[in-house]
Design an enzyme around this catalytic site. Structure first.
Site, short mmCIF file in Angstrom:
data_model
loop_
_atom_site.label_atom_id
_atom_site.label_comp_id
_atom_site.label_asym_id
_atom_site.label_seq_id
_atom_site.Cartn_x
_atom_site.Cartn_y
_atom_site.Cartn_z
N CYS A 31 -14.99 0.33 -5.40
CA CYS A 31 -16.08 1.10 -4.93
C CYS A 31 -16.58 1.93 -6.36
O CYS A 31 -16.95 2.78 -6.25
CB CYS A 31 -15.69 2.01 -3.87
SG CYS A 31 -14.14 3.23 -4.31
N ASP B 257 0.80 -1.23 0.08
CA ASP B 257 -0.02 -0.09 -0.04
C ASP B 257 0.94 1.20 -0.12
O ASP B 257 2.06 1.12 0.13
CB ASP B 257 -0.97 -0.09 1.08
CG ASP B 257 -2.01 0.96 1.24
OD1 ASP B 257 -3.20 0.60 0.65
OD2 ASP B 257 -2.01 2.25 1.57
#
Length: 440
Positions: free
Chosen positions: A397, A323
């Protein structure tokens, strides 16, 4: 006398002439949740809070996307609709779909994913929509403006930066809903008109609430004391203050903000990210675990604080996590060590947009999970298309960028085995999805 030529004042663009009102029938709900109809000259017009079958006199307005906005002048006919559950419905910019009947609502959410896929030439039989309860949101950003009459606390209006005042939101989990009135009273005691602030509240789990107030008001001793008193009275684990262009400063930290995932307990970093609800998180974790199946070595890309990594590692899998957030990777590493999972998770800080893992990095990896931000994972997907992993699980999303990334993977030889829409944001036009891809 100066030899410089005087600049002529820029010519102002002539405003477009006001269109006459027209009678419009709404034929569908568009991507942003507004009803869509067509004017006499075939221009698309978007009218908020309407349904297919509604007929009304509409005043065309400003340009919006590839059409124009419209406002209702007079109702002629209304399709059956659901009663809203919120008293600021229609003025608040959230929950655009409160009025949509339940069956139509579920169909629209799934169709939003189908439409995005179709734009990239993909046709997939979707699994049924997975939904979460209404009062489950464990993170929210409220807007505050101080007026001569006191604080106005709420959310922004539709297509506006005007704050719509309210006494609460039916979507919030109890831990946050109970703080609405107290935080408004606190703001009334420390802000003066016309100050503004954004208030980010996160309930990682019961007893672990973080508040971050972003504003241009400087901290002083009196404000620090007020924050300490509020935190003690309302059992806030961490209360932070953030000035423009600076990271949040923890003013009060009474105990760590904790989040349990799998066998690990993570100390949630200041201003960190977590899924909107624990119920939604569980749905995503279940779909990811089902997709990964018996894979032993898994790559978890855009891993955040370890939403999937800890569930995977807790079942004995070995996880390569990455990340771009150093604080979240540090929290993941520390939690893995405390939980005895250090040998199962290897994490690194990496910007996967500018420095994606090349295909060779996935040698020996059985499955890859990626959950990027709304912009998607184009660069990383292009590398994954050439990797040898048997399974890829894509969590997104944003159906538009998910469809684009799936197209890249399908062109690289993967097939879409399943795709499940998830309603993480009830009554809004947002929809999440989890796709499982296999390489034969």
């Amino acid at each position: 006398m100066s030899s410089k030529r005087r600049r002529r004042p820029a010519r102002r663009a002539k405003p477009e002439p006001k269109r006459p009102a027209e009678t419009v029938e709404i034929t569908k709900i568009a991507q942003q949740g507004d009803g869509e109809g067509t004017l006499a000259d075939a221009t698309r017009i978007f009218v908020p809070l309407t349904l297919p079958g509604d007929v009304m006199r509409v005043q065309p307005g400003a340009k919006r996307g590839d059409g124009i906005a419209g406002s209702i002048l007079e109702w002629i006919e209304q399709a059956p609709r659901k009663d809203p559950i919120c008293n600021v419905y229609g003025s608040c910019g959230g929950c655009q779909l409160q009025h949509v009947p339940e069956a139509d609502y579920q169909t629209w959410k799934s169709d939003a994913v189908r439409t995005a896929l179709a734009r990239h030439g993909l046709s997939v039989e979707l699994s049924p929509l997975r939904q979460v309860p209404l009062n489950a949101r464990r993170r929210a950003t409220l807007s505050l403006v101080m007026t001569a009459d006191g604080p106005v606390l709420g959310f922004n209006g539709a297509y506006s930066d005007r704050v719509i005042g309210m006494d609460g939101c039916p979507l919030l989990a109890p831990a946050l809903a109970d703080l609405w009135v107290p935080i408004r009273a606190f703001c009334a005691s420390v802000f003066t008109a016309p100050m503004r602030a954004d208030i980010r509240m996160t309930a990682a789990q019961p007893g672990s609430v973080e508040i971050v107030i972003a504003t241009d008001k400087e901290l002083d001793l009196g404000l620090r004391e007020a924050i300490a008193a509020f935190s003690e009275t309302h059992d806030i684990a961490r209360f932070c203050w953030q000035l423009p262009g600076t990271p949040p400063e923890p003013v009060v930290q009474r105990r760590p903000v904790l989040l349990a995932i799998g066998k690990a307990e993570i100390e949630f970093p200041v201003g960190g990210f977590l899924q909107p609800s624990s119920e939604g998180e569980s749905v995503l974790q279940s779909l990811v675990m089902d997709g990964v199946g018996k894979a032993k070595k898994v790559a978890d890309l855009y891993c955040g604080i370890g939403t999937f990594a800890f569930v995977l590692a807790s079942t004995g899998k070995h996880v390569m996590a990455a990340d771009d957030s150093a604080p979240q990777i540090a929290a993941l590493d520390q939690a893995a060590g405390r939980a005895g999972l250090g040998g199962h998770i290897g994490a690194e800080v990496r910007d996967l947009k500018d420095s994606p893992f090349e295909a060779a990095a996935f040698a020996g990896i059985d499955a890859v999970v990626f959950d990027p931000p709304r912009a998607g994972a184009r660069a990383q997907a292009e590398c994954l298309a050439d990797c040898g992993a048997a399974t890829i699980v894509a969590v997104s999303c944003n159906p538009a960028t998910l469809a684009r990334d799936l197209r890249i993977l399908v062109d690289g030889g993967y097939r879409i085995d399943s795709l499940t829409p998830v309603d993480q944001f009830p009554m809004s036009y947002h929809v999440e999805a989890v796709a499982v891809l296999r390489r034969d």
